[in-house]
Design a protein around this motif. Structure first.
Motif, PDB file in Angstrom:
ATOM      1  N   ALA A   1       0.813  -1.219   0.000  1.00 24.44           N
ATOM      2  CA  ALA A   1       0.000   0.000   0.000  1.00 24.44           C
ATOM      3  C   ALA A   1       0.845   1.267   0.000  1.00 24.44           C
ATOM      4  O   ALA A   1       0.368   2.325  -0.434  1.00 24.44           O
ATOM      5  CB  ALA A   1      -0.943  -0.006   1.204  1.00 24.44           C
ATOM      6  N   LEU A   2       2.091   1.191   0.464  1.00 23.81           N
ATOM      7  CA  LEU A   2       2.980   2.349   0.520  1.00 23.81           C
ATOM      8  C   LEU A   2       4.058   2.288  -0.562  1.00 23.81           C
ATOM      9  O   LEU A   2       5.052   3.013  -0.492  1.00 23.81           O
ATOM     10  CB  LEU A   2       3.638   2.436   1.906  1.00 23.81           C
ATOM     11  N   SER A   3       3.874   1.446  -1.564  1.00 27.27           N
ATOM     12  CA  SER A   3       4.904   1.226  -2.579  1.00 27.27           C
ATOM     13  C   SER A   3       5.232   2.497  -3.350  1.00 27.27           C
ATOM     14  O   SER A   3       4.337   3.246  -3.758  1.00 27.27           O
ATOM     15  CB  SER A   3       4.446   0.149  -3.566  1.00 27.27           C
ATOM     16  N   ASP A   4       6.537   2.710  -3.588  1.00 28.35           N
ATOM     17  CA  ASP A   4       6.964   3.804  -4.458  1.00 28.35           C
ATOM     18  C   ASP A   4       7.307   3.305  -5.850  1.00 28.35           C
ATOM     19  O   ASP A   4       7.684   4.103  -6.721  1.00 28.35           O
ATOM     20  CB  ASP A   4       8.169   4.540  -3.849  1.00 28.35           C
ATOM     21  N   LEU A   5       7.176   1.995  -6.093  1.00 26.10           N
ATOM     22  CA  LEU A   5       7.510   1.435  -7.401  1.00 26.10           C
ATOM     23  C   LEU A   5       6.270   1.134  -8.236  1.00 26.10           C
ATOM     24  O   LEU A   5       6.250   1.376  -9.436  1.00 26.10           O
ATOM     25  CB  LEU A   5       8.352   0.162  -7.221  1.00 26.10           C
ATOM     26  N   LEU A   6       5.232   0.612  -7.607  1.00 29.35           N
ATOM     27  CA  LEU A   6       3.980   0.289  -8.291  1.00 29.35           C
ATOM     28  C   LEU A   6       2.896   1.217  -7.754  1.00 29.35           C
ATOM     29  O   LEU A   6       2.491   1.106  -6.592  1.00 29.35           O
ATOM     30  CB  LEU A   6       3.607  -1.181  -8.053  1.00 29.35           C
ATOM     31  N   SER A   7       2.419   2.136  -8.585  1.00 24.56           N
ATOM     32  CA  SER A   7       1.419   3.094  -8.133  1.00 24.56           C
ATOM     33  C   SER A   7       0.044   2.434  -8.041  1.00 24.56           C
ATOM     34  O   SER A   7      -0.232   1.421  -8.687  1.00 24.56           O
ATOM     35  CB  SER A   7       1.343   4.278  -9.097  1.00 24.56           C
ATOM     36  N   ARG A   8      -0.824   3.033  -7.252  1.00 17.46           N
ATOM     37  CA  ARG A   8      -2.196   2.516  -7.137  1.00 17.46           C
ATOM     38  C   ARG A   8      -2.923   2.620  -8.479  1.00 17.46           C
ATOM     39  O   ARG A   8      -3.730   1.756  -8.833  1.00 17.46           O
ATOM     40  CB  ARG A   8      -2.958   3.267  -6.042  1.00 17.46           C
ATOM     41  N   GLU A   9      -2.632   3.676  -9.251  1.00 15.22           N
ATOM     42  CA  GLU A   9      -3.280   3.846 -10.556  1.00 15.22           C
ATOM     43  C   GLU A   9      -2.914   2.705 -11.505  1.00 15.22           C
ATOM     44  O   GLU A   9      -3.780   2.121 -12.179  1.00 15.22           O
ATOM     45  CB  GLU A   9      -2.881   5.193 -11.166  1.00 15.22           C
ATOM     46  N   THR A  10      -1.610   2.370 -11.563  1.00 16.92           N
ATOM     47  CA  THR A  10      -1.182   1.255 -12.411  1.00 16.92           C
ATOM     48  C   THR A  10      -1.770  -0.053 -11.913  1.00 16.92           C
ATOM     49  O   THR A  10      -2.241  -0.880 -12.712  1.00 16.92           O
ATOM     50  CB  THR A  10       0.351   1.166 -12.440  1.00 16.92           C
ATOM     51  N   HIS A  11      -1.746  -0.251 -10.615  1.00 14.90           N
ATOM     52  CA  HIS A  11      -2.291  -1.476 -10.014  1.00 14.90           C
ATOM     53  C   HIS A  11      -3.748  -1.651 -10.406  1.00 14.90           C
ATOM     54  O   HIS A  11      -4.174  -2.750 -10.824  1.00 14.90           O
ATOM     55  CB  HIS A  11      -2.137  -1.372  -8.493  1.00 14.90           C
ATOM     56  N   THR A  12      -4.532  -0.592 -10.331  1.00 14.14           N
ATOM     57  CA  THR A  12      -5.945  -0.651 -10.702  1.00 14.14           C
ATOM     58  C   THR A  12      -6.114  -0.984 -12.176  1.00 14.14           C
ATOM     59  O   THR A  12      -6.952  -1.813 -12.554  1.00 14.14           O
ATOM     60  CB  THR A  12      -6.634   0.684 -10.386  1.00 14.14           C
ATOM     61  N   GLU A  13      -5.293  -0.370 -13.028  1.00 16.66           N
ATOM     62  CA  GLU A  13      -5.405  -0.613 -14.465  1.00 16.66           C
ATOM     63  C   GLU A  13      -5.010  -2.038 -14.840  1.00 16.66           C
ATOM     64  O   GLU A  13      -5.495  -2.579 -15.852  1.00 16.66           O
ATOM     65  CB  GLU A  13      -4.548   0.396 -15.240  1.00 16.66           C
TER      66      GLU A  13
END
Length: 306
Positions: A255-267
């Motif tokens: 949840a605090l990742s600086d490598l995989l964003s929440r936007e990319t994860h959702t997409e």
């Protein structure tokens, strides 16, 4: 007869690791890739677990013990790390080389089924294999990595990767690793020791025994070359690779990742393999998959089709 019974019991034991290796090739010549193995060596269901860019195979000991009841679990040291050889030409420390090596490993194992868990770099290798060889992997877990890699995270990793650093004591080295690994989240003292003990190796240098990180410091050379020609903070896009993946995929994000964003994860749930999503609270890059709740997320997805 008694010895044969002992050998069979040893092969079937899920709690005792074994070790193997295979010869691979790069344009600069041959090298050996080693692995740690758990579970019944005769099990045709294989789970391959691949570590991050500066880590080693033993990161997966906890997960491997748990899943070895269901799989023959193979955890390779990617070339240049752990027990595997160092390359003579560091420019070949790159994902295409790692994909080639792991494709040879899969062919060597002759498994009926291959499932894959990849953390960070290990996930990129899994993406490359699943995209280029659609039948190679039947189920894929991407742990805190995806088709867009944040440039800020690449800069952070490049700042320490391949640092020529030594430690006078194991404890000094373990403290350094714990500091770098703070985004992994909370772990017990025993877990932190587990995350350090295979990451440090003692060597004789100029008449003194010192502790070193257990990888070739030149694995950072390609990072530095890319940094010279890439504007700082520029993201890396791999949607063409991700969109080619056909197998069921689980995308885990800290949840605090600086490598995989929440936007990319959702997409990632909307295109390509339309991944199942999971997010680990209070953890950055990357979840270690050592905690019971994290293990359960991986286990439930992998065994969904069992």
């Amino acid at each position: 007869m008694f010895l044969e019974i002992l050998r069979k019991l040893f092969r079937r034991s899920s709690g005792i690791p074994r070790f193997g290796s295979i010869e691979c090739r790069s344009p600069a010549g041959p090298h050996r890739m080693h692995w740690t193995e758990w579970g019944d060596a005769r099990n045709p269901r294989v789970l391959i677990c691949v570590h991050g860019v500066s880590r080693v195979s033993r990161d997966f000991d906890t997960l491997a013990r748990e899943l070895s009841r269901h799989y023959r679990v193979i955890c390779p040291d990617i070339v240049g790390r752990g027990r595997s050889d160092w390359l003579t030409d560091p420019l070949h420390y790159n994902v295409p080389q790692y994909v080639q090596d792991c494709a040879m490993l899969i062919a060597h194992l002759k498994a009926d089924t291959v499932h894959w868990v990849g953390t960070s770099m290990g996930g990129l290798i899994g993406m490359g294999l699943a995209a280029s060889q659609p039948d190679a992997i039947q189920r894929l877990v991407l742990n805190d990595v995806g088709p867009v890699i944040k440039g800020a995270a690449l800069t952070r990793i490049g700042d320490y990767l391949g640092a020529d650093i030594s430690f006078k004591t194991f404890e000094e080295g373990a403290a350094y690793i714990k500091m770098l690994s703070a985004p992994f989240g909370e772990h017990s003292d025993a877990q932190w020791r587990s995350l350090s003990e295979h990451m440090l190796v003692q060597r004789e240098e100029t008449g003194a025994r010192v502790w070193r990180l257990h990888y070739d410091p030149r694995i950072g050379d390609n990072f530095k070359l890319v940094a010279r020609v890439t504007p700082s903070g520029t993201d890396m896009y791999l949607w063409n690779v991700y969109d080619a993946i056909k197998c069921p995929t689980l995308a885990i994000r800290g949840a605090l990742s600086d490598l995989l964003s929440r936007e990319t994860h959702t997409e990632m749930a909307l295109r390509g393999p339309k991944a199942t999503l999971a997010e680990i609270p209070r953890v950055g890059h990357a979840p270690t998959l050592m905690q019971p709740d994290q293990i359960a997320v991986v286990r439930d997805f992998l065994l969904m089709s069992a």
